[in-house]
Structures are given as C-alpha cells and as structure tokens.
Scaffold this active site. Structure first.
Site: not given
Ligand code: ARG
Length: 412
Positions: A175, A14, A95
C-alpha cells in the site's frame, strides 16, 4: 434531485470501483475529486476521464502542488516536524489539503456526503473525517472499504464484470501513498517487522550503499522557507523537487519505523523523503544560529506538540492554529544560507551564513579578539548554583553529610 456524494478519487482500482459501488449501495450520484499533491504518475486529464468512464456524473480535478508545498509542506518544515523523531508527516499533511478540495467540491456540486477510500484501521480516515467535520459540518462521511464492505477481491471482480477501464492484474503487494513531501509504503512482507526492505520498496531514493560523488548544495532561506538553491531563485515546490532529485540520488531520507497510530495499532512503515529530510536538516541548523536560546528550547516542545496534532488529524484545530502563530513568529529571523553535503545517505551541514545570525565570533573565540568578560562568569555561577547549595547545606545540618542519594543509587 438525486442525492450526490463527492468521492476522493485517486485513479486507482479501489476508488474507480468505489464510484459504481457507492452509487449502487446508496442510490446517489457520485462526483469524483482528484487532487494533485505531486504524487506523479498519470495526468489529471487522464484521471478525470477515467472517473467519468467509471460512472461519475462529474469529475473535478485540482492541481494543488504549489498550494500543498507552500501552505502545508512549509509549515511542516518550519516546525522541523518528525513524528516519533523520524517520520516527516508525508501522508498526514496531504489529507488536509485534499479535504479542503473535497469540501469545496461538495459545496460546488451540491453534495450531501463526502466519501474516501480509507480502511477502518488507519489514521487517514480520522484525518479526512475530522477535517470534513470542521470545514463542512453539514456534510456526512462514508468510507466504502470500511462501511460498504468493498474488499480488494470484490473490487477486482467488480471491475472485471463491469469492464471498467482500469488494470486489475497488476498486483502490487504494497500500500503506497506518495506526494512531493515523500512516499509511504506498507503491508505485504513488511508486516513481518523482522524482514528488511527489499530494493523494489524504494522509488524516490537510490541505494545509499553505492553513491555517486558527493553533492554540495547551498540553500537560501528567508523567514524559515527556502527561496534559492545554489543562488537560483526557487518556489517552495521547486525547492522540494530539486532536493528530492539531488538528495534522492544520494539515498538520503530512507526511514524504516514501527509507529504508533492514533487508533492504537503499532504499524511498520517505510518512508522516503529525500527533499524533506535535507530541508529539515538545513532549516534546523539555521534555527540554531538565528533563534535565541530560550525561544529555541521552548520551540522544540511546540514543534513536537504540533507534529502530534497534525499526525492525529487536527490540522484545522484551534490549538494547531495557535501553535502556528507561535512558530510563525519564531521564523522572523530564520534567514540565511546553509551549505549541505549530500552523500551516501547523509545530508550533513558544512557551513552556515546569515545576516540575522546570533553567533558572535568575538564572544565565541578562544583566540585574540575575545570580547567575553570571563571575570563575570564566577559571580554568575555562584548565584546560579545558590539554591542547590543552600539545600545541600540543610542536608549537612540534618545528617552531617550532603545528600548524595542520587549518586549512591547509581553506585549500587
Ligand atoms: N502511516 C502513515 C501515516 O499515518 C502513512 C499512511 C499511509 N500509508 C500508506 N502506505 N498507504 O501518516
């Protein structure tokens, strides 16, 4: 000069397609930024070269593993952070460190805008964009999947048409987001929340139903962070990595929850965080013997609020920073050793030892050597219960009996 956009680049399909997609849609040059937070896989150099081959004008790669472990995972350990009492914030803490590098790269390469590969339905778009607004208020944000209609099908078609050097056939139904603190897996058949996870969902952990012999590990902490394992000095990163291996081999740290996203959706996620869960179990118990009672009780509230702020993308917020100061202060005496027994999916504390412990054998013992003056307990209880007793006497006076409504309503 042509406008430039910095893209958070993973090396996957992506974001590889997003390089050309963004350039075509906006007329800007794209600078790819890849940040290593211990996700494993390809080397940074391979990822860098792929970004250039996919049309990036510059590619910036950063080995942020130690920075992530020390400045992001360790504060998370100090707060024993478990969102909804279960999820150790794996993606939520990566992040902000990625954001820091995106903003630095935007400044270094003269970009006006930062782009990321998130959809419009998750928490991560919020974490990136709130972070970018805070660290680089002059920067704009764009998300090609959300804002430029870059779907999975279109990405595959685009990669094939433009002969991008990236695998399009390897279809993964999930994912996945992973780093040294853990791994998150969602989508595919997991979206039916009655379905149990299958073996192929897991990567950091072995099946706890078929464990090897128990593994007993001693973790040394100084001021809330691990500094040695079984007597060998370790960095924060090494501590997490070693416990990922050892606790992972025992199937420790598998989590399956439906969680509340900030955007209002409930979503099902499978996590694996063997090192994080073992460290949190050990750290919590060390706090039990080193924190004073009221400080410990209040810290639970702070820990919970901190965890929610970080989950909600507020890593760089003033309240989070103030809570950090409180937590840091509580960790002054959180030093000592915890012996953990890792076996069959569990990480159980067996022993604790600390120079700064508040556990006093002579106060606690029921054997000879008891230094606690039991005669003072009576007076303490009289005064401690006095206000409730006075209130009860009022009920007697007014109604001829004590107020037992709480008890009555239970009995009905
Ligand atoms: N739900 C988790 C969060 O918001 C992980 C997000 C990313 N998860 C993923 N399988 N791409 O912190």
């Amino acid at each position: 000069m042509t406008d430039r956009i910095v893209l958070a680049y993973s090396g996957g399909l992506d974001t590889s397609v997003a390089i050309g997609w963004i350039a075509e849609a906006t007329g800007s040059e794209v600078v790819a930024v890849a940040v290593d937070v211990g996700q494993g896989g390809e080397s940074l150099e391979t990822v860098r070269q792929r970004a250039l081959d996919c049309g990036a004008v510059e590619a910036y790669v950063a080995d942020a593993r130690d920075e992530f472990a020390e400045q992001y995972c360790m504060p998370t350990l100090k707060t024993n952070a478990l969102y909804m009492d279960a999820y150790p914030l794996v993606s939520a803490i990566s992040r902000p460190v990625i954001t820091k590098h995106l903003v630095a790269a935007a400044q270094q390469f003269g970009a006006s805008t930062v782009a990321h590969g998130c959809t419009g339905k998750g928490n991560d778009q919020v974490r990136f964009e709130v972070g970018i607004q805070t660290l680089g208020p002059e920067l704009k944000c764009i998300a090609p999947v959300r804002d430029l209609a870059l779907t999975r099908d279109k990405a595959i078609e685009y990669a094939e048409r433009n002969e991008l050097p990236i695998e399009t056939t390897k279809s993964n139904p999930f994912s996945i987001d992973q780093n040294v603190w853990g791994r998150a897996v969602e989508t595919g058949f997991l979206e039916d929340i009655w379905n149990g996870p299958t073996k192929d969902v897991y990567d950091y952990t072995e099946d706890p139903a078929f464990p090897p012999a128990p593994d007993v590990v001693t973790i040394t902490f100084e001021a809330g962070v691990p500094t040695a394992i079984d007597g060998r000095a370790v960095t924060a990163l090494e501590a997490i990595e070693e416990l990922n291996r050892r606790a992972g081999a025992q199937g420790v740290g598998r989590i399956d929850i439906v969680e509340d996203r900030l955007v209002g959706i409930k979503s099902r996620e499978i996590y694996e965080a063997p090192g994080a869960m073992a460290l949190i179990a050990a750290h919590k118990e060390l706090e039990n013997i080193t924190l004073e009672r009221e400080q410990a009780r209040f810290k639970k509230t702070v820990d919970q609020r901190w965890t929610e702020l970080v989950y909600d993308g507020q890593w760089f917020s003033p309240l989070k920073r103030s809570l950090d100061t409180f937590v840091e202060d509580t960790q002054r005496h959180v030093s000592g050793e915890i012996r953990l027994r890792l076996h069959a999916g569990t990480a159980v504390v067996e022993g604790r030892r600390s120079e700064t412990s508040l556990y006093d054998f002579n106060l606690a013992t029921y054997d000879t050597g008891d230094a606690f003056d039991q005669s003072s307990a009576r007076g303490f209880i009289d005064i401690f219960g006095l206000s409730a007793k006075v209130a009860s006497e009022r009920e007697q006076r007014l109604h001829g009996k004590p107020d037992l409504s709480a008890v009555d309503s239970l009995e009905q």
